[in-house]
Design a protein around this motif. Sequence first.
Motif, mmCIF file in Angstrom:
data_model
loop_
_atom_site.group_PDB
_atom_site.id
_atom_site.type_symbol
_atom_site.label_atom_id
_atom_site.label_comp_id
_atom_site.label_asym_id
_atom_site.label_seq_id
_atom_site.Cartn_x
_atom_site.Cartn_y
_atom_site.Cartn_z
ATOM 1 N N HIS A 340 0.820 -1.218 0.000
ATOM 2 C CA HIS A 340 0.000 0.000 0.000
ATOM 3 C C HIS A 340 0.854 1.267 0.000
ATOM 4 C CE1 HIS A 340 -3.728 -2.189 0.405
ATOM 5 N NE2 HIS A 340 -3.155 -2.943 1.316
ATOM 6 N N ARG A 341 2.118 1.100 -0.301
ATOM 7 C CA ARG A 341 3.068 2.218 -0.393
ATOM 8 C C ARG A 341 2.959 3.155 0.803
ATOM 9 N NH1 ARG A 341 3.643 2.379 -6.595
ATOM 10 N NH2 ARG A 341 5.299 3.846 -6.246
ATOM 11 N N THR A 342 2.929 2.570 1.998
ATOM 12 C CA THR A 342 2.774 3.369 3.209
ATOM 13 C C THR A 342 4.044 3.289 4.042
ATOM 14 O OG1 THR A 342 0.401 3.050 3.187
ATOM 15 C CG2 THR A 342 1.376 3.611 5.305
ATOM 16 N N VAL A 343 4.569 4.473 4.387
ATOM 17 C CA VAL A 343 5.837 4.538 5.108
ATOM 18 C C VAL A 343 5.601 4.401 6.614
ATOM 19 C CG1 VAL A 343 7.846 5.998 5.593
ATOM 20 C CG2 VAL A 343 6.753 6.067 3.342
ATOM 21 N N ILE A 344 6.442 3.594 7.258
ATOM 22 C CA ILE A 344 6.375 3.420 8.717
ATOM 23 C C ILE A 344 7.510 4.223 9.339
ATOM 24 C CG2 ILE A 344 6.540 1.731 10.571
ATOM 25 C CD1 ILE A 344 5.855 -0.413 8.428
ATOM 26 N N ASP A 345 7.221 4.924 10.448
ATOM 27 C CA ASP A 345 8.278 5.714 11.082
ATOM 28 C C ASP A 345 8.940 4.981 12.244
ATOM 29 O OD1 ASP A 345 8.084 7.861 9.429
ATOM 30 O OD2 ASP A 345 6.626 8.915 10.658
ATOM 31 N N VAL A 346 8.156 4.646 13.262
ATOM 32 C CA VAL A 346 8.715 4.035 14.468
ATOM 33 C C VAL A 346 8.105 2.646 14.631
ATOM 34 C CG1 VAL A 346 9.063 4.319 16.961
ATOM 35 C CG2 VAL A 346 8.750 6.329 15.508
ATOM 36 N N VAL A 347 8.924 1.677 15.020
ATOM 37 C CA VAL A 347 8.425 0.315 15.213
ATOM 38 C C VAL A 347 8.901 -0.211 16.565
ATOM 39 C CG1 VAL A 347 8.372 -2.027 14.269
ATOM 40 C CG2 VAL A 347 8.840 -0.101 12.757
ATOM 41 N N THR A 348 8.014 -0.832 17.314
ATOM 42 C CA THR A 348 8.460 -1.577 18.499
ATOM 43 C C THR A 348 7.751 -2.933 18.482
ATOM 44 O OG1 THR A 348 6.702 -0.717 19.897
ATOM 45 C CG2 THR A 348 8.761 0.507 19.909
ATOM 46 N N THR A 349 8.397 -3.938 19.088
ATOM 47 C CA THR A 349 7.797 -5.274 19.059
ATOM 48 C C THR A 349 7.879 -5.947 20.420
ATOM 49 O OG1 THR A 349 9.832 -6.437 18.558
ATOM 50 C CG2 THR A 349 8.604 -5.616 16.689
ATOM 51 N N SER A 350 6.962 -6.879 20.637
ATOM 52 C CA SER A 350 7.063 -7.772 21.792
ATOM 53 C C SER A 350 6.863 -9.178 21.242
ATOM 54 C CB SER A 350 5.983 -7.429 22.814
ATOM 55 O OG SER A 350 4.752 -7.964 22.376
ATOM 56 N N GLU A 351 6.725 -10.151 22.112
ATOM 57 C CA GLU A 351 6.559 -11.535 21.651
ATOM 58 C C GLU A 351 5.342 -11.714 20.752
ATOM 59 O OE1 GLU A 351 8.203 -14.448 21.964
ATOM 60 O OE2 GLU A 351 9.877 -13.333 22.798
ATOM 61 N N VAL A 352 4.251 -11.070 21.128
ATOM 62 C CA VAL A 352 3.007 -11.323 20.388
ATOM 63 C C VAL A 352 2.427 -10.081 19.722
ATOM 64 C CG1 VAL A 352 2.293 -13.331 21.728
ATOM 65 C CG2 VAL A 352 1.678 -11.029 22.510
ATOM 66 N N SER A 353 3.177 -8.969 19.725
ATOM 67 C CA SER A 353 2.597 -7.780 19.080
ATOM 68 C C SER A 353 3.648 -6.890 18.445
ATOM 69 C CB SER A 353 1.795 -6.980 20.103
ATOM 70 O OG SER A 353 2.684 -6.485 21.069
ATOM 71 N N VAL A 354 3.185 -6.129 17.495
ATOM 72 C CA VAL A 354 4.022 -5.140 16.828
ATOM 73 C C VAL A 354 3.246 -3.822 16.867
ATOM 74 C CG1 VAL A 354 5.096 -4.455 14.648
ATOM 75 C CG2 VAL A 354 4.933 -6.872 15.230
ATOM 76 N N SER A 355 3.920 -2.744 17.293
ATOM 77 C CA SER A 355 3.282 -1.436 17.244
ATOM 78 C C SER A 355 4.092 -0.565 16.316
ATOM 79 C CB SER A 355 3.258 -0.788 18.622
ATOM 80 O OG SER A 355 2.525 -1.595 19.509
ATOM 81 N N LEU A 356 3.411 0.225 15.510
ATOM 82 C CA LEU A 356 4.153 1.098 14.607
ATOM 83 C C LEU A 356 3.384 2.377 14.329
ATOM 84 C CD1 LEU A 356 2.498 0.137 11.958
ATOM 85 C CD2 LEU A 356 4.226 -1.647 11.919
ATOM 86 N N THR A 357 4.129 3.385 13.857
ATOM 87 C CA THR A 357 3.491 4.678 13.596
ATOM 88 C C THR A 357 3.529 5.022 12.110
ATOM 89 O OG1 THR A 357 5.491 6.015 13.789
ATOM 90 C CG2 THR A 357 4.320 5.550 15.828
ATOM 91 N N LEU A 358 2.481 5.733 11.686
ATOM 92 C CA LEU A 358 2.384 6.192 10.296
ATOM 93 C C LEU A 358 2.085 7.677 10.316
ATOM 94 C CD1 LEU A 358 -0.370 3.708 9.081
ATOM 95 C CD2 LEU A 358 2.099 3.313 9.123
ATOM 96 N N ASP A 359 2.616 8.434 9.360
ATOM 97 C CA ASP A 359 2.105 9.800 9.293
ATOM 98 C C ASP A 359 1.238 10.018 8.067
ATOM 99 O OD1 ASP A 359 3.932 10.338 7.334
ATOM 100 O OD2 ASP A 359 4.920 11.999 8.368
ATOM 101 N N ASN A 360 1.305 9.113 7.134
ATOM 102 C CA ASN A 360 0.402 9.225 5.986
ATOM 103 C C ASN A 360 -0.651 8.128 6.081
ATOM 104 O OD1 ASN A 360 -0.877 9.132 3.534
ATOM 105 N ND2 ASN A 360 0.991 9.487 2.347
ATOM 106 N N THR A 361 -1.895 8.539 6.261
ATOM 107 C CA THR A 361 -2.944 7.539 6.475
ATOM 108 C C THR A 361 -3.875 7.423 5.267
ATOM 109 O OG1 THR A 361 -4.127 9.271 7.648
ATOM 110 C CG2 THR A 361 -2.986 7.663 8.994
ATOM 111 N N ASP A 362 -3.386 7.847 4.110
ATOM 112 C CA ASP A 362 -4.222 7.790 2.897
ATOM 113 C C ASP A 362 -4.768 6.384 2.650
ATOM 114 O OD1 ASP A 362 -3.706 10.390 2.583
ATOM 115 O OD2 ASP A 362 -2.305 10.188 0.879
#
Length: 446
Positions: A340-362
């Motif tokens: 979807h050509r969407t850029v991710i800025d920050v990523v953090t992970t744990s055993e069962v989850s991934v959290s990430l940030t986007l600034d373009n939500t098109d």
Amino acid sequence: MKFGGTSVQDAEAFARVAAIVAGEQENSPVVVTSAMSKVTDALLNAFDLAKKGEVENAILSLDSHFERHKAVARELTNEAHQRLFQVELDFAEKELGDLLMRVSRRSLPLQMLKDAIVSYGEQLSSRLLAFVCAAKGLNARHADSRRLIVTDDEYGSAAPIRDETEKLIQLELQSLINAGEIPVMGGFIAASRSGETTTLGRGGSDYSAALVGAALKAREIQIWTDVTGVLTCDPRICSEARTLKTLSYEEAAELAYFGAKVLHPKTIQPAVDLQIPVRVCNSHQPQEKGTMILPSSQATSRLVKSIAYKKGITILHITSARMLGAYGFMSAIFQIFERHRTVIDVVTTSEVSVSLTLDNTDSLEAVVKDLQRIGTVDIEPNQAVVCVVGSGLRDTSGVAGQIFTAIADFNISLISHGASSVNMTFVVEENVVKDVIKRLHDEFFK
Ligand code: ADP
Ligand code: ASP
Ligand code: MG
């Protein structure tokens, strides 16, 4: 020498720019200018009006901006130049009317029309600046950036094709420079291989300047703006923000990427490739030295150099018990963003989850739909990324403690530390970001 929108906002500003360029005459400058301030926004607004079918309003909404250009020409150039510039303005008005009409009728792809329309900001400001410089006795000559910077056809944020661009710039501009001329060109605008007008993304004139500087192996790339260099934080948030004398490429890149608007994030790369110093200075106070951005960081007593922030961020939390001890999940997740050509800025992970940030939500809806095939997705809109930058942050004990103690009463949702040795990044709610920045600024710079 790149001049931003507020450096060419009116006749007084144009006159200041011409004087600054005159001061560098001996150093064979190339001048890159943004559109006059507010013009890019006005053109984008006209595009939106035309898209809604309001072509007449769209055309009328640009009148005052044409008048601003005309006023500068009247005040700073002679009659012959005014007549020539009037021809340019008449042509622009006619073309823009035509393009806006096409927008309302959807007679060409909208993204293509949008870039063609928005390019008139820089097309006009650069022609006008060339006339103003000539009127000051400089040997200035307008150069059309669309014949110098070649990009792919990703309208709105086109990527330059570096080797072709370099060759063209060397061929076209070097001969002008050798003949003692000062090329004056618009930033931000370029053209695809097939000759369609493209743009490099908002704030992209800085990037244009860096591309030109790199192609010509310039001694220095100067970014002239409305503040004295890169400061310890955005002066609009903290009036006590101070100018940094020097900054490393790495530090500047992190700051720019995470919101310090003073420099476009892509500006640094061409400079890094050729190790060209980038100077950020104030066209309203040209005698001030501003900030030098150099290959490596100069030793200072302060560990934290500057604090940047970016609002309008959305966090996605993806959780799936199937992630436990399995491989391939990360790759599956990232492939969705790629698709979807969407850029991710920050990523953090744990055993069962991934959290990430986007600034373009098109493409947010489509992204979430695909992610839901992998796990549960929670969305948190209205967030802000805060980025604390300084060389050696990773290797110094106690900094994280100092940062988070200072803002202990704010809720922090994502922390990323160590991926880059020069930054510590975390996410807070958008409505508290100003207070967070002020608090950190007090902590590290008082
Ligand atoms: P230009 O039109 O010259 O390109 P911009 O508006 O793009 O200027 O960038 C300059 C603005 O960047 C400043 O007016 C300032 O408010 C903002 N800014 C944000 N962070 C910083 C920072 N760390 N240092 C300096 N300026 C910053
Ligand atoms: N005029 C464009 C903008 O407003 C590019 C620039 O100023 O750098 O985004
Ligand atoms: Mg800018």
